[in-house]
Every structure is written in C-alpha cells, then in structure tokens.
Motif scaffolding. Structure first.
Motif, PDB file in Angstrom:
ATOM      1  N   CYS A  14       0.865  -1.191   0.000  1.00 22.94           N
ATOM      2  CA  CYS A  14       0.000   0.000   0.000  1.00 22.94           C
ATOM      3  C   CYS A  14       0.898   1.237   0.000  1.00 22.94           C
ATOM      4  N   THR A  15       0.473   2.253  -0.720  1.00 24.54           N
ATOM      5  CA  THR A  15       1.346   3.411  -0.947  1.00 24.54           C
ATOM      6  C   THR A  15       1.436   4.259   0.319  1.00 24.54           C
ATOM      7  N   LYS A  16       2.355   5.242   0.251  1.00 17.15           N
ATOM      8  CA  LYS A  16       2.606   6.096   1.424  1.00 17.15           C
ATOM      9  C   LYS A  16       1.332   6.849   1.811  1.00 17.15           C
ATOM     10  N   GLY A  17       0.641   7.345   0.779  1.00 17.92           N
ATOM     11  CA  GLY A  17      -0.576   8.129   1.036  1.00 17.92           C
ATOM     12  C   GLY A  17      -1.636   7.288   1.697  1.00 17.92           C
ATOM     13  N   GLU A  18      -1.838   6.087   1.144  1.00 15.35           N
ATOM     14  CA  GLU A  18      -2.874   5.206   1.713  1.00 15.35           C
ATOM     15  C   GLU A  18      -2.526   4.862   3.155  1.00 15.35           C
ATOM     16  N   GLU A  19      -1.225   4.670   3.371  1.00 10.11           N
ATOM     17  CA  GLU A  19      -0.782   4.289   4.717  1.00 10.11           C
ATOM     18  C   GLU A  19      -1.084   5.399   5.715  1.00 10.11           C
ATOM     19  N   GLU A  20      -0.761   6.634   5.289  1.00 12.61           N
ATOM     20  CA  GLU A  20      -0.983   7.779   6.189  1.00 12.61           C
ATOM     21  C   GLU A  20      -2.472   7.934   6.480  1.00 12.61           C
ATOM     22  N   ASP A  21      -3.249   7.764   5.423  1.00 12.81           N
ATOM     23  CA  ASP A  21      -4.702   7.892   5.577  1.00 12.81           C
ATOM     24  C   ASP A  21      -5.217   6.827   6.532  1.00 12.81           C
ATOM     25  N   LEU A  22      -4.681   5.615   6.371  1.00 18.03           N
ATOM     26  CA  LEU A  22      -5.134   4.502   7.227  1.00 18.03           C
ATOM     27  C   LEU A  22      -4.751   4.769   8.681  1.00 18.03           C
ATOM     28  N   LEU A  23      -3.550   5.288   8.885  1.00 15.49           N
ATOM     29  CA  LEU A  23      -3.108   5.552  10.259  1.00 15.49           C
ATOM     30  C   LEU A  23      -3.988   6.611  10.905  1.00 15.49           C
ATOM     31  N   ASN A  24      -4.366   7.622  10.098  1.00 21.25           N
ATOM     32  CA  ASN A  24      -5.253   8.655  10.661  1.00 21.25           C
ATOM     33  C   ASN A  24      -6.585   8.056  11.061  1.00 21.25           C
ATOM     34  N   ARG A  27      -6.116   6.182  14.280  1.00 19.44           N
ATOM     35  CA  ARG A  27      -6.040   7.081  15.441  1.00 19.44           C
ATOM     36  C   ARG A  27      -7.415   7.637  15.784  1.00 19.44           C
ATOM     37  N   ALA A  28      -8.192   7.959  14.754  1.00 20.49           N
ATOM     38  CA  ALA A  28      -9.543   8.485  15.008  1.00 20.49           C
ATOM     39  C   ALA A  28     -10.393   7.423  15.684  1.00 20.49           C
ATOM     40  N   ASN A  29     -10.201   6.189  15.257  1.00 20.46           N
ATOM     41  CA  ASN A  29     -10.973   5.102  15.859  1.00 20.46           C
ATOM     42  C   ASN A  29     -10.590   4.917  17.326  1.00 20.46           C
ATOM     43  N   PHE A  30      -9.292   5.075  17.611  1.00 20.41           N
ATOM     44  CA  PHE A  30      -8.881   4.980  19.022  1.00 20.41           C
ATOM     45  C   PHE A  30      -9.572   6.065  19.833  1.00 20.41           C
ATOM     46  N   ALA A  31      -9.596   7.286  19.277  1.00 17.87           N
ATOM     47  CA  ALA A  31     -10.211   8.403  20.012  1.00 17.87           C
ATOM     48  C   ALA A  31     -11.689   8.114  20.238  1.00 17.87           C
ATOM     49  N   LYS A  32     -12.328   7.549  19.197  1.00 13.00           N
ATOM     50  CA  LYS A  32     -13.769   7.307  19.309  1.00 13.00           C
ATOM     51  C   LYS A  32     -14.062   6.284  20.408  1.00 13.00           C
ATOM     52  N   THR A  33     -13.194   5.242  20.498  1.00 13.63           N
ATOM     53  CA  THR A  33     -13.483   4.203  21.505  1.00 13.63           C
ATOM     54  C   THR A  33     -12.891   4.581  22.863  1.00 13.63           C
ATOM     55  N   GLY A  34     -12.310   5.780  22.978  1.00  9.07           N
ATOM     56  CA  GLY A  34     -11.846   6.221  24.292  1.00  9.07           C
ATOM     57  C   GLY A  34     -10.504   5.661  24.681  1.00  9.07           C
ATOM     58  N   ALA A  35      -9.677   5.347  23.664  1.00  5.51           N
ATOM     59  CA  ALA A  35      -8.341   4.812  23.994  1.00  5.51           C
ATOM     60  C   ALA A  35      -7.328   5.933  23.826  1.00  5.51           C
ATOM     61  N   THR A  36      -6.432   6.073  24.787  1.00  5.96           N
ATOM     62  CA  THR A  36      -5.390   7.097  24.651  1.00  5.96           C
ATOM     63  C   THR A  36      -4.099   6.405  24.237  1.00  5.96           C
ATOM     64  N   ILE A  37      -3.448   7.002  23.211  1.00  2.00           N
ATOM     65  CA  ILE A  37      -2.216   6.410  22.692  1.00  2.00           C
ATOM     66  C   ILE A  37      -1.049   6.905  23.541  1.00  2.00           C
ATOM     67  N   GLY A  71     -13.867  -1.361  24.812  1.00  2.00           N
ATOM     68  CA  GLY A  71     -13.534  -0.887  23.467  1.00  2.00           C
ATOM     69  C   GLY A  71     -12.833  -1.912  22.611  1.00  2.00           C
ATOM     70  N   LEU A  72     -12.429  -3.048  23.211  1.00  2.00           N
ATOM     71  CA  LEU A  72     -11.629  -4.027  22.459  1.00  2.00           C
ATOM     72  C   LEU A  72     -12.395  -4.573  21.258  1.00  2.00           C
ATOM     73  N   GLY A  73     -13.686  -4.905  21.508  1.00  2.00           N
ATOM     74  CA  GLY A  73     -14.459  -5.510  20.426  1.00  2.00           C
ATOM     75  C   GLY A  73     -14.583  -4.580  19.248  1.00  2.00           C
ATOM     76  N   ALA A  74     -14.831  -3.289  19.543  1.00  2.00           N
ATOM     77  CA  ALA A  74     -15.030  -2.329  18.452  1.00  2.00           C
ATOM     78  C   ALA A  74     -13.749  -2.186  17.633  1.00  2.00           C
ATOM     79  N   ILE A  75     -12.600  -2.155  18.314  1.00  2.00           N
ATOM     80  CA  ILE A  75     -11.332  -1.996  17.581  1.00  2.00           C
ATOM     81  C   ILE A  75     -11.069  -3.227  16.728  1.00  2.00           C
TER      82      ILE A  75
END
Lengths: 117, 89
Positions: A14-24, A27-37, A71-75
């Motif tokens: 997967c390209t650099k752009g797709e990777e960055e998009d996926l990582l974002n 991270r958004a999903n972590f925020a939504k489920t209340g997980a702090t990185i 939050g584990l199940g949702a992630i």
C-alpha cells in the motif's frame, strides 16, 4: 482502564498516502473508543517468518494504549474490515509497561533466507 | 521355599553411566532476562531448527518460566516474528 499493546501488520504494497490515511483513521478510531495512545512506533517493513495472505513482507506498527476493556471488540471489528491489515494483535500488559525502546531485531531462520532477503 | 536364581553370565546388566549436567533455569538465575514476545532474538534460543519449542529437559527451564516462554513463543508466532515450522533439511 487497562494498558494494552497493539501490533498491526500492514500489507507492504500500500502506498505512502494510503498508509498515512489509514493511520489517521486508526487514530480516530482509538479516540472514538476512548483509547489514549501512550506510545506509537513504526517498525518499518520486515520479513515475515511465514507468508500471510501470499505476502512475504509486512509493515509493522506498534501502539501502546490505555483503554477500557469494552472498546476491544469495536477496535477488533474495525481492523477486520480493512483489507490492508494482514494481522493485528492486542495484548494486555502491566500498567507500568513502557513499551520497547527500539524495533525488534531481524532474525534469520533458514540458510536459504539470507539469499532472498 | 522360593528358588534363588542367579542371573546367567551372558546377561551382564551394563550400567550405562549417564552423566547429567545439573541445569539451572536461566530466567531464575538472571532476573534481567525478560520473556517478551516482541524479542525474537532471545526466543529463538528456545525453539529447535524445525521451529518447535524445546522441552524443559533440554533447556533446564523451570515449569513457571517454561509456561511464560510457551505463551510468548505462541504470540510471536501469531505476529510472524517466529515461524510455526521451518523448511530446514
């Protein structure tokens, strides 16, 4: 609240752009489920010890999270829907775990392997 | 009266002298060595060439640490740090 180590293996093609998009999105999903990185590492593309979905290499990511058990199940469901993620793993660790300082070393298993890598 | 029978000459019981080196659990000896599934270099010492987990009688590890070792190796296998089996000749 518990501390979890989350390891992701992304497909290498997967390209650099797709990777960055996926990582974002992750991270958004972590925020939504209340997980702090607490810690986030990019272990770069490594050779897999065995092929996963016909791929010999994978891009490893490491997250150290503080989150609730609910939050584990949702992630997990979120990861299943993304094709680029070859494999993911979530491990509960002690609360004072700091995560690794550096990426794990590469290990060779077969004498043949050194010719291909 | 039970008849006392002497073992016949031909069958000398050869006592095989098995010299067993007393092994000590490496993790009990040195608490700094952490069993971690993210460290394949250390786990690699505890799997055979074929990728199988070495038994305790070969490594001398105590039961407690062998269980932790087994869990770490299984997790490392799941994230493809260690192989389930290798193609060694």
């Amino acid at each position: 609240m518990g501390r979890y180590e989350n390891i992701l293996i992304l497909s290498p093609d997967c390209t650099k752009g797709e990777e960055e998009d996926l990582l974002n999105r992750i991270r958004a999903n972590f925020a939504k489920t209340g997980a702090t990185i607490i810690k986030e590492d990019d272990w770069s593309i490594r050779r897999l010890a065995y092929p996963i979905r016909k791929k010999d290499k994978g891009h490893y990511f490491f997250f150290l999270l503080d989150m609730d058990e609910a939050g584990l199940g949702a992630i997990g469901k979120f990861y299943k829907n993304i094709d680029f993620i070859l494999r993911h793993m979530m491990v509960r660790v002690d609360d004072n775990e700091k995560g690794p300082d550096k990426a794990p070393d590469h290990v060779l298993f077969d004498e043949l392997e050194s010719e291909f890598s | 009266m039970p008849r006392f029978t002497r073992p016949s000459k031909g069958k000398e019981i050869q006592k095989k002298r098995v010299y067993v080196r007393k092994r000590v659990c490496r993790f009990c000896q040195d608490p700094n060595i952490a069993i971690d599934y993210k460290d394949p270099k250390m786990l690699k010492h505890f799997i055979t060439e074929r990728g199988k987990i070495m038994p305790r009688r070969m490594t001398g590890t105590c039961a407690n640490h062998q269980r932790k070792l087994k869990e770490a190796i299984n997790m490392a296998r799941h994230i493809a740090f260690l192989p389930f089996t290798t193609l060694s000749r």
